[in-house]
Design an enzyme around this catalytic site. Structure first.
Site, PDB file in Angstrom:
ATOM      1  N   HIS A 166       0.521  -0.977   0.181  1.00 57.33           N
ATOM      2  CA  HIS A 166      -0.210   0.220  -0.082  1.00 57.33           C
ATOM      3  C   HIS A 166       0.765   0.638  -0.022  1.00 57.33           C
ATOM      4  O   HIS A 166       0.287   2.105   0.111  1.00 57.33           O
ATOM      5  CB  HIS A 166      -0.821  -0.438   1.317  1.00 57.33           C
ATOM      6  CG  HIS A 166      -2.118  -1.317   1.327  1.00 57.33           C
ATOM      7  ND1 HIS A 166      -2.775  -1.292   2.454  1.00 57.33           N
ATOM      8  CD2 HIS A 166      -2.366  -2.074   0.305  1.00 57.33           C
ATOM      9  CE1 HIS A 166      -3.284  -2.054   1.647  1.00 57.33           C
ATOM     10  NE2 HIS A 166      -3.757  -2.464   0.741  1.00 57.33           N
ATOM     11  N   HIS A 167       2.197   1.107  -0.127  1.00 58.23           N
ATOM     12  CA  HIS A 167       3.006   2.279  -0.363  1.00 58.23           C
ATOM     13  C   HIS A 167       2.416   3.696  -1.522  1.00 58.23           C
ATOM     14  O   HIS A 167       3.042   4.496  -1.110  1.00 58.23           O
ATOM     15  CB  HIS A 167       4.292   1.994  -0.419  1.00 58.23           C
ATOM     16  CG  HIS A 167       4.924   1.768  -2.065  1.00 58.23           C
ATOM     17  ND1 HIS A 167       4.531   0.641  -2.441  1.00 58.23           N
ATOM     18  CD2 HIS A 167       5.592   2.581  -2.664  1.00 58.23           C
ATOM     19  CE1 HIS A 167       5.271   0.072  -3.487  1.00 58.23           C
ATOM     20  NE2 HIS A 167       5.305   1.495  -3.961  1.00 58.23           N
ATOM     21  N   ARG A 168       1.776   3.118  -2.486  1.00 57.51           N
ATOM     22  CA  ARG A 168       1.170   3.629  -3.155  1.00 57.51           C
ATOM     23  C   ARG A 168      -0.310   3.412  -3.503  1.00 57.51           C
ATOM     24  O   ARG A 168      -0.526   1.500  -3.416  1.00 57.51           O
ATOM     25  CB  ARG A 168       2.072   3.800  -4.621  1.00 57.51           C
ATOM     26  CG  ARG A 168       3.642   3.983  -4.880  1.00 57.51           C
ATOM     27  CD  ARG A 168       3.773   5.546  -5.287  1.00 57.51           C
ATOM     28  NE  ARG A 168       4.554   6.210  -6.163  1.00 57.51           N
ATOM     29  CZ  ARG A 168       5.315   7.186  -5.044  1.00 57.51           C
ATOM     30  NH1 ARG A 168       5.093   7.969  -3.951  1.00 57.51           N
ATOM     31  NH2 ARG A 168       6.258   7.319  -5.139  1.00 57.51           N
TER      32      ARG A 168
ATOM     33  N   LYS B  25      -2.491  -2.954  -7.967  1.00 60.35           N
ATOM     34  CA  LYS B  25      -2.598  -2.906  -9.387  1.00 60.35           C
ATOM     35  C   LYS B  25      -2.104  -4.354  -9.451  1.00 60.35           C
ATOM     36  O   LYS B  25      -1.083  -4.591  -8.933  1.00 60.35           O
ATOM     37  CB  LYS B  25      -1.832  -1.578 -10.173  1.00 60.35           C
ATOM     38  CG  LYS B  25      -1.933  -1.848 -11.821  1.00 60.35           C
ATOM     39  CD  LYS B  25      -3.121  -1.421 -11.701  1.00 60.35           C
ATOM     40  CE  LYS B  25      -3.970  -1.725 -13.683  1.00 60.35           C
ATOM     41  NZ  LYS B  25      -4.780  -2.771 -13.207  1.00 60.35           N
TER      42      LYS B  25
ATOM     43  N   LYS C 298       7.136  -4.910 -10.174  1.00 62.75           N
ATOM     44  CA  LYS C 298       7.562  -4.986 -11.212  1.00 62.75           C
ATOM     45  C   LYS C 298       7.136  -3.114 -12.006  1.00 62.75           C
ATOM     46  O   LYS C 298       7.303  -2.379 -12.357  1.00 62.75           O
ATOM     47  CB  LYS C 298       6.378  -5.357 -11.727  1.00 62.75           C
ATOM     48  CG  LYS C 298       6.770  -5.650 -13.173  1.00 62.75           C
ATOM     49  CD  LYS C 298       5.205  -6.189 -13.964  1.00 62.75           C
ATOM     50  CE  LYS C 298       5.443  -8.365 -13.425  1.00 62.75           C
ATOM     51  NZ  LYS C 298       4.379  -8.249 -13.613  1.00 62.75           N
TER      52      LYS C 298
ATOM     53  N   LYS D  67      -2.895  -9.237  -6.806  1.00 62.86           N
ATOM     54  CA  LYS D  67      -3.005  -9.632  -7.962  1.00 62.86           C
ATOM     55  C   LYS D  67      -3.975 -10.256  -7.017  1.00 62.86           C
ATOM     56  O   LYS D  67      -4.912 -10.310  -6.082  1.00 62.86           O
ATOM     57  CB  LYS D  67      -1.800 -10.738  -7.690  1.00 62.86           C
ATOM     58  CG  LYS D  67      -2.336 -11.954  -9.159  1.00 62.86           C
ATOM     59  CD  LYS D  67      -1.358 -10.874 -10.112  1.00 62.86           C
ATOM     60  CE  LYS D  67      -1.279 -11.629 -11.528  1.00 62.86           C
ATOM     61  NZ  LYS D  67      -0.551 -11.010 -12.280  1.00 62.86           N
TER      62      LYS D  67
ATOM     63  N   SER E  73      -1.664  -0.666 -18.793  1.00 65.62           N
ATOM     64  CA  SER E  73      -2.652  -0.373 -18.354  1.00 65.62           C
ATOM     65  C   SER E  73      -2.901   1.230 -16.995  1.00 65.62           C
ATOM     66  O   SER E  73      -4.184   1.373 -17.131  1.00 65.62           O
ATOM     67  CB  SER E  73      -2.695  -1.848 -16.261  1.00 65.62           C
ATOM     68  OG  SER E  73      -3.166  -3.034 -17.262  1.00 65.62           O
TER      69      SER E  73
HETATM   70  P1  NAD Z   1      -2.828 -16.799 -21.251  1.00 63.20           P
HETATM   71  O1  NAD Z   1      -3.968 -17.535 -21.211  1.00 63.20           O
HETATM   72  O2  NAD Z   1      -3.615 -16.022 -22.599  1.00 63.20           O
HETATM   73  O3  NAD Z   1      -2.074 -18.014 -22.366  1.00 63.20           O
HETATM   74  C1  NAD Z   1      -0.870 -18.934 -21.804  1.00 63.20           C
HETATM   75  C2  NAD Z   1      -0.930 -19.862 -22.659  1.00 63.20           C
HETATM   76  O4  NAD Z   1      -0.150 -20.699 -21.748  1.00 63.20           O
HETATM   77  C3  NAD Z   1      -2.088 -20.164 -22.890  1.00 63.20           C
HETATM   78  O5  NAD Z   1      -2.948 -20.881 -24.518  1.00 63.20           O
HETATM   79  C4  NAD Z   1      -2.208 -22.404 -22.174  1.00 63.20           C
HETATM   80  O6  NAD Z   1      -2.832 -22.624 -22.904  1.00 63.20           O
HETATM   81  C5  NAD Z   1      -0.970 -22.197 -22.008  1.00 63.20           C
HETATM   82  N1  NAD Z   1       0.034 -23.434 -21.336  1.00 63.20           N
HETATM   83  C6  NAD Z   1      -0.376 -23.331 -20.446  1.00 63.20           C
HETATM   84  N2  NAD Z   1       0.036 -24.498 -19.266  1.00 63.20           N
HETATM   85  C7  NAD Z   1       1.312 -24.919 -20.953  1.00 63.20           C
HETATM   86  C8  NAD Z   1       2.174 -25.683 -21.036  1.00 63.20           C
HETATM   87  N3  NAD Z   1       2.749 -25.757 -19.671  1.00 63.20           N
HETATM   88  N4  NAD Z   1       3.475 -25.065 -21.679  1.00 63.20           N
HETATM   89  C9  NAD Z   1       3.251 -24.533 -22.578  1.00 63.20           C
HETATM   90  N5  NAD Z   1       1.567 -23.978 -22.349  1.00 63.20           N
HETATM   91  C10 NAD Z   1       1.078 -23.933 -21.711  1.00 63.20           C
HETATM   92  O7  NAD Z   1      -2.282 -16.231 -20.053  1.00 63.20           O
HETATM   93  P2  NAD Z   1      -1.399 -15.081 -20.588  1.00 63.20           P
HETATM   94  O8  NAD Z   1      -2.132 -13.785 -19.843  1.00 63.20           O
HETATM   95  O9  NAD Z   1      -0.879 -15.052 -21.554  1.00 63.20           O
HETATM   96  O10 NAD Z   1      -0.053 -14.919 -19.178  1.00 63.20           O
HETATM   97  C11 NAD Z   1       1.013 -16.213 -19.634  1.00 63.20           C
HETATM   98  C12 NAD Z   1       1.985 -15.922 -17.936  1.00 63.20           C
HETATM   99  O11 NAD Z   1       1.742 -14.469 -18.316  1.00 63.20           O
HETATM  100  C13 NAD Z   1       1.362 -15.363 -17.349  1.00 63.20           C
HETATM  101  O12 NAD Z   1       2.870 -15.692 -16.469  1.00 63.20           O
HETATM  102  C14 NAD Z   1       0.839 -14.377 -16.980  1.00 63.20           C
HETATM  103  O13 NAD Z   1       0.863 -14.353 -15.291  1.00 63.20           O
HETATM  104  C15 NAD Z   1       2.397 -13.111 -17.335  1.00 63.20           C
HETATM  105  N6  NAD Z   1       1.821 -11.999 -17.389  1.00 63.20           N
HETATM  106  C16 NAD Z   1       0.343 -11.993 -18.187  1.00 63.20           C
HETATM  107  C17 NAD Z   1      -0.118 -10.581 -18.106  1.00 63.20           C
HETATM  108  C18 NAD Z   1      -1.060 -10.108 -19.107  1.00 63.20           C
HETATM  109  O14 NAD Z   1      -1.010  -9.108 -19.688  1.00 63.20           O
HETATM  110  N7  NAD Z   1      -1.930 -11.206 -20.060  1.00 63.20           N
HETATM  111  C19 NAD Z   1       0.687  -9.726 -18.160  1.00 63.20           C
HETATM  112  C20 NAD Z   1       2.269  -9.297 -17.689  1.00 63.20           C
HETATM  113  C21 NAD Z   1       2.721 -10.918 -16.780  1.00 63.20           C
END
Ligand code: NAD
Length: 486
Positions: free
Chosen positions: A76-78, A82, A106, A118, A377
């Site tokens: 909660h420092h800011r 998100k 991040k 989260k 975002s």
């Molecule tokens: P997503 O659900 O759109 O895509 C994830 C994909 O990974 C899916 O297609 C799924 O079928 C596949 N998958 C699942 N298990 C797998 C495995 N064992 N091997 C290979 N593929 C597999 O999710 P996303 O939003 O792309 O998020 C992916 C990662 O990125 C997560 O760690 C998330 O926390 C991180 N992330 C996402 C965002 C965002 O804006 N969406 C931002 C920062 C970080």
């Protein structure tokens, strides 16, 4: 019966004795040890400030199902806090707290003035219809509203694994129904569809940020030459794990803008491999048509049983973009990539990292590399609270200024521009141009801050520790400004 994609993460988690949040905290401790802050302050930065666990009933096909959900506000420092909302069977308290902590660091790294948070619901979205997912999402949102875990000035969710613009639209709609008097209600969540208050460029933002981050890191000869590589993305061989929002967009930009060769794509049900390269758009089209990347005619299909071995194939860059703990102490000794570009959150465990470090493999850390999503975002949130589309005020003005400049140059030189040249120079920036340039600038600046710390500060062993040092410094400064730690 589909094999749940989460099964892999579960297997990886079983391999590893270190829980995810502890793994994040180990990385934190490594950086904290290099800094000279009071112990209490470091402790306050490290711990998770507030957590909400809820179990709620939802009627699914005539039966009541009790669904588990979490929301963690790490810092909660800011304010607001998100962080995304994840739908996956792996979701538990430890995972949500770890991911919330990563969000805090991040945001600090990319100068987004938010604390980290989260949320997650423990479901496999593949097992539910769209209508059932809508009911679950709306009910979860009501729980968050009732406990003050959502709001434009409190806590602002976004998409994550298993969620996207559709879920964010349901969340915004539910929030607005409960808070009709909140003029900023649309800013309660980001990653919304553009027609419902979203910002152009948010969907691809994380993947595009991953591309900018890799491009910047690979432009530094001192960083890449010791790996036996030449600077630049052109011609680099890349393996992508996870062809979802982040993985697909990162692969697309790496190929189309950077000239990289995507040799393998791994999904939950198997992988495809072609050493000569896979056309990302063509593979995405194949998946739209067939429901899977497998049996793509211009690559070899690797079956589910051998899927994870593809992580160990020879390549220049391994890009994990699925879930955490995919590179663990058991496969780390066999990874052949020269660079691991962490598009996912926490894909490398702390134990694996030590092995990779000994083997001279460069890790570009998640808390920097996948920050593009939260940067855009932030732009969406600013758009929502200012109630004006980005670029609306200046677009015409800039076009008129450009017009005057062109006329002046033409008059002075006696030469005329072609209609095409004129069109290119005249154009004022639209929302997408501003978002993209803001994201690019942010990722470049953040990389160089981290790189500077890595190069100049004594004892910093790798880019991840440098990124943590960068984050802790900024959060500590914020606490000093609040006057809590004199
Ligand atoms: P997503 O659900 O759109 O895509 C994830 C994909 O990974 C899916 O297609 C799924 O079928 C596949 N998958 C699942 N298990 C797998 C495995 N064992 N091997 C290979 N593929 C597999 O999710 P996303 O939003 O792309 O998020 C992916 C990662 O990125 C997560 O760690 C998330 O926390 C991180 N992330 C996402 C965002 C965002 O804006 N969406 C931002 C920062 C970080």
């Amino acid at each position: 019966m589909p094999v749940a994609e989460e099964s892999v993460a579960t297997v990886a988690k079983e391999h590893e004795t270190t829980p995810f949040f502890e793994s994040v905290n180990r990385n934190f401790a490594r950086a904290a040890a290099l800094l000279n802050y009071p112990r209490g302050l470091l402790e306050q930065i490290r711990v998770c400030n507030k957590v909400y666990y809820v179990q709620f009933p939802v009627r699914i096909r005539g039966e009541i199902q009790v669904i588990q959900g979490w929301r963690a506000e790490h810092s909660h420092h800011r304010l607001p806090c998100k962080g995304g909302i994840r739908y996956a069977e792996t979701v538990d308290l430890d995972e949500i707290m770890a991911l919330a902590a990563l969000m805090t660091y991040k945001c600090a790294i990319v100068n987004v003035p938010f604390g980290g948070a989260k949320g997650g619901i423990k479901i496999n979205p593949r097992n539910y219809t769209e209508e059932e997912l809508e009911r679950i999402t709306r009910r979860y949102t009501v729980e968050l509203i009732q406990k003050n875990f959502i709001g434009p000035s409190l806590d602002v969710p976004a998409p994550d694994y298993g969620t996207g613009a559709r879920e964010m639209a349901w969340i915004a709609d539910t929030y607005m129904a409960f808070r009709p008097d909140d003029i900023n209600a649309l800013a309660c969540v980001t990653g919304k569809p553009v027609e419902q208050g979203g910002v152009r460029g948010r969907t691809e933002a994380t993947g595009l940020g991953v591309y900018f981050g890799i491009r910047e890191a690979l432009s530094v000869p001192e960083l890449v030459r010791p790996l036996g590589l030449e600077p630049g993305i052109e011609g680099k061989r890349v393996i992508v794990q996870g062809f979802g929002n982040v993985g697909y967009h990162a692969a697309k930009f790496l190929q189309q803008e950077g000239g990289a060769i995507i040799t393998a794509v791994i999904e939950w049900d198997g992988a495809v491999y072609n050493p000569d390269g896979i056309d990302v758009e063509d593979l995405a089209r194949h998946r739209r048509e067939t429901g899977s990347i497998l049996h793509y005619p211009r690559a070899k299909t690797i079956p589910l049983e051998e899927r994870d071995s593809v992580l160990e194939y020879e390549c220049d860059i391994l890009l994990p973009a699925a879930l955490e703990s995919q590179i663990h102490r058991y496969n780390a000794p066999r990874i052949q990539a020269k660079i691991i570009a962490e598009a996912a959150n926490g894909p490398t465990t702390a134990a694996a990292e030590e092995i990779l470090e000994r083997r001279g493999i460069l890790v570009i850390p998640d808390i920097f590399l996948n920050a593009g999503g939260v940067v855009v975002s932030y732009f969406e949130w600013l758009k929502n609270i200012s109630h004006v589309r980005l670029g609306r005020l200046e677009k015409r003005f800039e076009e008129r200024t450009n017009q005057q400049l062109i006329e002046m140059v033409e008059r002075l030189t006696g030469q005329s521009l072609t209609p095409r040249e004129r069109q290119l120079l005249l154009r004022g920036p639209g929302e997408e141009d501003l978002v993209r340039s803001g994201l690019e600038d942010t990722m470049i600046a953040a990389f160089h801050e981290i790189w500077h710390i890595y190069k100049e500060r004594k004892g910093v062993p790798n880019l991840r520790t440098a990124a943590f040092v960068c984050a802790i410094d900024k959060i500590a400064t914020a606490y000093f400004q609040l006057g809590i730690f004199p």
